[in-house]
Scaffold this active site. Sequence first.
Site, PDB file in Angstrom:
ATOM      1  N   ASP A 103      28.051  24.472  54.796  1.00 21.03           N
ATOM      2  CA  ASP A 103      28.277  25.327  53.637  1.00 21.03           C
ATOM      3  C   ASP A 103      29.500  24.788  52.896  1.00 21.03           C
ATOM      4  OD1 ASP A 103      28.197  27.638  51.942  1.00 21.03           O
ATOM      5  OD2 ASP A 103      27.370  28.777  53.633  1.00 21.03           O
ATOM      6  N   ASP A 204      28.022  26.958  47.874  1.00 23.47           N
ATOM      7  CA  ASP A 204      28.353  28.339  47.547  1.00 23.47           C
ATOM      8  C   ASP A 204      28.658  28.502  46.055  1.00 23.47           C
ATOM      9  OD1 ASP A 204      28.957  30.931  48.972  1.00 23.47           O
ATOM     10  OD2 ASP A 204      30.875  30.676  47.952  1.00 23.47           O
ATOM     11  N   GLU A 246      23.730  27.375  45.388  1.00 21.64           N
ATOM     12  CA  GLU A 246      23.541  28.822  45.205  1.00 21.64           C
ATOM     13  C   GLU A 246      23.840  29.147  43.749  1.00 21.64           C
ATOM     14  OE1 GLU A 246      25.181  33.060  47.072  1.00 21.64           O
ATOM     15  OE2 GLU A 246      26.556  31.476  46.522  1.00 21.64           O
ATOM     16  N   HIS A 320      22.526  35.913  54.552  1.00 22.12           N
ATOM     17  CA  HIS A 320      23.624  36.709  55.115  1.00 22.12           C
ATOM     18  C   HIS A 320      24.231  37.692  54.130  1.00 22.12           C
ATOM     19  CE1 HIS A 320      25.473  33.617  52.789  1.00 22.12           C
ATOM     20  NE2 HIS A 320      26.653  34.173  52.937  1.00 22.12           N
ATOM     21  N   ASP A 321      23.805  37.655  52.864  1.00 22.02           N
ATOM     22  CA  ASP A 321      24.316  38.590  51.855  1.00 22.02           C
ATOM     23  C   ASP A 321      23.304  39.681  51.521  1.00 22.02           C
ATOM     24  OD1 ASP A 321      26.646  37.061  51.493  1.00 22.02           O
ATOM     25  OD2 ASP A 321      25.756  35.890  49.860  1.00 22.02           O
TER      26      ASP A 321
HETATM   27  O1  TEU Z   1      27.886  34.731  47.596  1.00 23.06           O
HETATM   28  C1  TEU Z   1      28.003  34.866  46.206  1.00 23.06           C
HETATM   29  C2  TEU Z   1      27.943  36.223  45.733  1.00 23.06           C
HETATM   30  O2  TEU Z   1      28.139  36.414  44.556  1.00 23.06           O
HETATM   31  C3  TEU Z   1      27.677  37.302  46.717  1.00 23.06           C
HETATM   32  O3  TEU Z   1      28.897  37.748  47.131  1.00 23.06           O
HETATM   33  C4  TEU Z   1      26.828  38.341  46.119  1.00 23.06           C
HETATM   34  O4  TEU Z   1      27.086  38.449  44.770  1.00 23.06           O
HETATM   35  C5  TEU Z   1      27.039  39.682  46.667  1.00 23.06           C
HETATM   36  O5  TEU Z   1      26.752  39.702  48.021  1.00 23.06           O
HETATM   37  C6  TEU Z   1      26.094  40.608  45.999  1.00 23.06           C
HETATM   38  O6  TEU Z   1      26.632  41.871  45.996  1.00 23.06           O
HETATM   39  C7  TEU Z   1      28.496  33.663  48.205  1.00 23.06           C
HETATM   40  C8  TEU Z   1      28.351  33.797  49.700  1.00 23.06           C
HETATM   41  O7  TEU Z   1      26.998  33.715  50.042  1.00 23.06           O
HETATM   42  C9  TEU Z   1      29.004  35.072  50.141  1.00 23.06           C
HETATM   43  O8  TEU Z   1      28.830  35.327  51.505  1.00 23.06           O
HETATM   44  C10 TEU Z   1      30.475  34.949  49.813  1.00 23.06           C
HETATM   45  O9  TEU Z   1      31.123  36.159  50.103  1.00 23.06           O
HETATM   46  C11 TEU Z   1      30.703  34.614  48.342  1.00 23.06           C
HETATM   47  O10 TEU Z   1      29.875  33.566  47.885  1.00 23.06           O
HETATM   48  C12 TEU Z   1      32.120  34.142  48.140  1.00 23.06           C
HETATM   49  O11 TEU Z   1      32.294  32.899  48.765  1.00 23.06           O
END
Ligand code: TEU
Length: 556
Positions: A103, A204, A246, A320-321
């Site tokens: 990542d 990311d 992403e 994971h989000d």
């Molecule tokens: O996620 C990007 C992101 O914008 C997410 O936080 C998403 O918008 C949110 O979950 C929706 O409510 C990436 C990663 O996947 C995430 O785990 C990180 O927290 C974020 O970037 C910051 O690095």
Amino acid sequence: MGMDTDNAPWWTRATGYQIYPRSFQDSDGDGIGDLRGIISRLDYLAGLGIGFVWLSPVYASPMCDMGYDISDYRAIAPEFGTMGDMDRLIAEARARDIGIVMDLVVNHTSDRHAWFEEARASRDAARRDWYVWRDPAPDGGPPNDLQSTFGGPAWTLDASGQYYLHLFDRHQPDLNWDNPAMRAEIHAMMRWWFDRGIAGFRMDVIDLIGKDVDRGVTVDGPELHDRIREMMQATAAGRDVVTVGEAWSATPETALLYCGRDRGELSMIFQFAHITRFWGGPRGKWAPEPFDLVEFKRVLDRWQAALAEDGWNSLFWSNHDLPRAVSAYGDPGRWRVRSAKMLATVLHLMKGTPFVYQGEELGMANAGFGSIDAYRDVETLNMHRLMTEGGMSDAEFLAGAAISSRDNARTPMQWTDGAQAGFTTGTPWIGVNPDHRQVNAAAQLDDPDSVLAHYRRLIALRREMDLIVFGSYTPLVPDHPAVFAYRRDLHGEALTVIANWTGEEVSLDLPPGMETAGTCLITNCERRDRLDTRMNLAPYEAFALLHAPSSPARRD
Ligand code: TEU
């Protein structure tokens, strides 16, 4: 110009598997998953048939955002292991034909990264400009009204009298991508990882690195594609690696800018339109709008069409989000097994590279914790504070969190029906879902009717069949409110995929003129070996029929 399928890159035929290291397998009883734990499960992953692992961050980090706040890009967090463990993971995975995709989190670092500590120490620091600093507005407030994704202003006032930018938590200061020395250091770090033998990067929030802060532009900024191209030239040129960006802001119109074959940018992107389509209400993902299959299909069909001839799709329901797929779209109660298989069937037989998020292959569901104390995620905790300060009741917030908190995806992987689901011998850092007594890998490994067996079959089919990898995609019955159906075609061979997306029996009238005879490739119900013009589908029934080349209709 279609893809030359004989010389297609390896990642077009592979299935990805995302590991959230903190929650996958603990090897030393500290309640936190680690690299040795992952190594001990490589045979499980090889048995599933995946081609590469996307490893969520394992770098040194204060873990404010569970590793997405990196304090040293060239070190492993001690709770995850050592660089020696990392090298062993890469080698042992490679021995099983599995690539490790790291990542890459370079929109921001941790506020404990040495670069930021140096930068904040003085306005004249050599690395001051590696981050984004601005003077206060005339009233002393933030320079503009940019908001953090995790709630509140994206600016924090620092001891120097200037504000720094953080599009995420205040412990995640944004790097200044206008600074060439900073960019060169990131490129060097990426080469250093490639040289260790990794198979690629998941990048990311990569759509943020071209931002123009003073004009309030964050996503898809003017410099974005130049920066991605520069990065790829400096790091990946001449290497056979996969890169997945992403890109929450990507649309079918902008997708090819990232992954068109002549662009020198990325292999593919993660796009989120099928998910954010239902987050348009006043409370966003915390109170999603009702799911609408016709809209959902329309989004996915548009992506399939946009990347039909050039570029490449990624395919995913969860990460994971996001909530667990079976909770978001299926029925984790009565129809857990069947609906989890239905979702897998629809996803894995589309065109693109599918990604399995750990536990999805078991039908793992949202934990939906009943108390805020059970949550660990910085976004959930920040939002809880902001929304309850704004007058929302605890119960109302928790109802939204049970649907959309990121922690639903982050409960420990369920290996067994025993203590802590076999994840750890200690106390897990986040609660184990009590349903592990029924839902766990041990119970499914040798059961040919399990969700796990179904994933194994789908992943194997993709490895074997060019039709699944390269066949063209045609939506069928796009306006049907309950059925997701499509057809794949390659060199006169065809596949029809039909899925009832609901827990009710539904009837389906097929468009006229379709081949009816076929061989059942996969199903989650009774085998069918033909299509009828009118069919009744059982709740969550999903199957795929293979139609042999019909000689007069051969098109090649
Ligand atoms: O996620 C990007 C992101 O914008 C997410 O936080 C998403 O918008 C949110 O979950 C929706 O409510 C990436 C990663 O996947 C995430 O785990 C990180 O927290 C974020 O970037 C910051 O690095």
